[in-house]
Design a protein around this motif. Structure first.
Motif, PDB file in Angstrom:
ATOM      1  N   LEU A  28       0.838  -1.193   0.000  1.00  0.00           N
ATOM      2  CA  LEU A  28       0.000   0.000   0.000  1.00  0.00           C
ATOM      3  C   LEU A  28       0.876   1.248   0.000  1.00  0.00           C
ATOM      4  CD1 LEU A  28      -2.511  -1.093   2.803  1.00  0.00           C
ATOM      5  CD2 LEU A  28      -2.771  -1.407   0.327  1.00  0.00           C
ATOM      6  N   ILE A  29       0.301   2.347  -0.463  1.00  0.00           N
ATOM      7  CA  ILE A  29       0.978   3.635  -0.469  1.00  0.00           C
ATOM      8  C   ILE A  29       0.446   4.470   0.688  1.00  0.00           C
ATOM      9  CG2 ILE A  29       1.431   5.712  -1.818  1.00  0.00           C
ATOM     10  CD1 ILE A  29       2.744   3.156  -2.888  1.00  0.00           C
ATOM     11  N   LYS A  30       1.353   5.134   1.409  1.00  0.00           N
ATOM     12  CA  LYS A  30       0.977   5.849   2.630  1.00  0.00           C
ATOM     13  C   LYS A  30      -0.094   6.909   2.395  1.00  0.00           C
ATOM     14  CE  LYS A  30       5.268   5.138   5.191  1.00  0.00           C
ATOM     15  NZ  LYS A  30       6.483   5.752   5.743  1.00  0.00           N
ATOM     16  N   GLN A  31      -0.065   7.513   1.215  1.00  0.00           N
ATOM     17  CA  GLN A  31      -1.042   8.559   0.945  1.00  0.00           C
ATOM     18  C   GLN A  31      -2.469   8.028   0.900  1.00  0.00           C
ATOM     19  OE1 GLN A  31       1.815   8.083  -0.470  1.00  0.00           O
ATOM     20  NE2 GLN A  31       2.929   9.997  -0.845  1.00  0.00           N
ATOM     21  N   GLU A  32      -2.628   6.730   0.714  1.00  0.00           N
ATOM     22  CA  GLU A  32      -3.965   6.129   0.621  1.00  0.00           C
ATOM     23  C   GLU A  32      -4.400   5.622   1.997  1.00  0.00           C
ATOM     24  OE1 GLU A  32      -3.261   3.115  -2.311  1.00  0.00           O
ATOM     25  OE2 GLU A  32      -3.140   4.542  -3.963  1.00  0.00           O
ATOM     26  N   VAL A  33      -4.398   6.521   2.989  1.00  0.00           N
ATOM     27  CA  VAL A  33      -4.625   6.107   4.374  1.00  0.00           C
ATOM     28  C   VAL A  33      -6.002   5.491   4.589  1.00  0.00           C
ATOM     29  CG1 VAL A  33      -2.977   7.706   5.397  1.00  0.00           C
ATOM     30  CG2 VAL A  33      -5.306   8.477   4.950  1.00  0.00           C
ATOM     31  N   ALA A  34      -6.984   5.921   3.819  1.00  0.00           N
ATOM     32  CA  ALA A  34      -8.345   5.406   4.006  1.00  0.00           C
ATOM     33  C   ALA A  34      -8.447   3.929   3.648  1.00  0.00           C
ATOM     34  CB  ALA A  34      -9.341   6.220   3.174  1.00  0.00           C
ATOM     35  N   THR A  35      -7.474   3.414   2.901  1.00  0.00           N
ATOM     36  CA  THR A  35      -7.535   2.016   2.461  1.00  0.00           C
ATOM     37  C   THR A  35      -6.895   1.051   3.446  1.00  0.00           C
ATOM     38  OG1 THR A  35      -5.406   2.070   1.271  1.00  0.00           O
ATOM     39  CG2 THR A  35      -7.352   2.855   0.076  1.00  0.00           C
ATOM     40  N   ILE A  36      -6.196   1.574   4.457  1.00  0.00           N
ATOM     41  CA  ILE A  36      -5.378   0.696   5.302  1.00  0.00           C
ATOM     42  C   ILE A  36      -6.221  -0.284   6.110  1.00  0.00           C
ATOM     43  CG2 ILE A  36      -3.688   0.597   7.159  1.00  0.00           C
ATOM     44  CD1 ILE A  36      -2.685   3.339   6.217  1.00  0.00           C
TER      45      ILE A  36
END
Length: 214
Positions: free
Chosen positions: A102-110
């Motif tokens: 995952l990419i850190k900027q996509e926090v909502a997906t974590i």
């Protein structure tokens, strides 16, 4: 509860991730660390459900730590969370057996990604998925393709494995049919059988499986 360990060399990132995840009713952060060495030690100590880990860190990075952990705990669920969607990192992570990237900027997906991993799925961020699809389209050198035969493909026939390698090279059904002297209908039938045997949904997932080298 999804017992999670967070490993990142930035203390602010660690605390932010813990705040985000512990706002979820089904996630518990049991430990945090800032190096690959700490990742291995904390995994041994806490046996988490999921290890959420950065890739670039001082000393042993995330990839080296994952290799060590998976050597000792083959069923470890490791999800990389990083700012780098570098092709080499992605391929190495998938080959190691990481359950997600995952990419850190996509926090909502974590948090949803952790749930998907617990359900037995592999997860890729949107940006990472784009890179994987680009890797699928890019035809590798013949020597590289011939060396990458994941053991998971052992359930396939020789013909099916040949088709998987061509999918990984980025060929479509028509091109595969021409290369193997088959009809497109036969290739489609083989593709359906391959996806069913491996429990996959589409060509992208098949290419990910191939590049993981599991």
């Amino acid at each position: 509860m999804i017992r999670t360990i967070i490993i990142d060399d930035d203390p602010f990132v660690r605390l932010s991730l813990r705040t985000i995840l512990e706002a979820q009713k089904d996630v518990e952060v049991v430990a945090m660390g800032g190096t690959g060495e700490e990742a291995a030690a904390l995994f041994d100590e806490h046996a988490p459900d999921v290890l959420l880990m950065d890739i670039q860190m001082p000393g042993a990075g995330g990839l080296e730590a994952a290799e060590r952990i998976l050597a000792a705990h083959g069923d470890a669920r490791i999800v990389f969370l990083t700012t780098f969607s570098d092709d080499e990192y992605i391929v190495r992570a998938l080959r190691l057996g990481a359950r997600g990237y995952l990419i850190k900027q996509e926090v909502a997906t974590i948090a949803p990604a952790l749930r998907s991993v617990m359900a037995g799925q592999s997860v890729l961020g949107d940006e990472v998925l784009e890179r994987v699809e680009a890797l699928v389209r890019a035809k590798p050198a013949p020597s590289a393709a011939s060396e990458r035969v994941p053991s998971v493909l052992g359930v396939l026939t020789e013909r099916e494995r040949a088709i998987v390698e061509l999918v990984a090279e980025g060929l479509d059904n028509r091109e595969i049919a021409a290369r193997l002297y088959l009809s497109e209908g036969t290739v489609r039938n083989h593709m359906s059988a391959i996806l069913q045997k491996l429990g996959l949904k589409n060509r992208t997932q098949l290419a990910v499986c191939y590049y993981r080298g599991a």
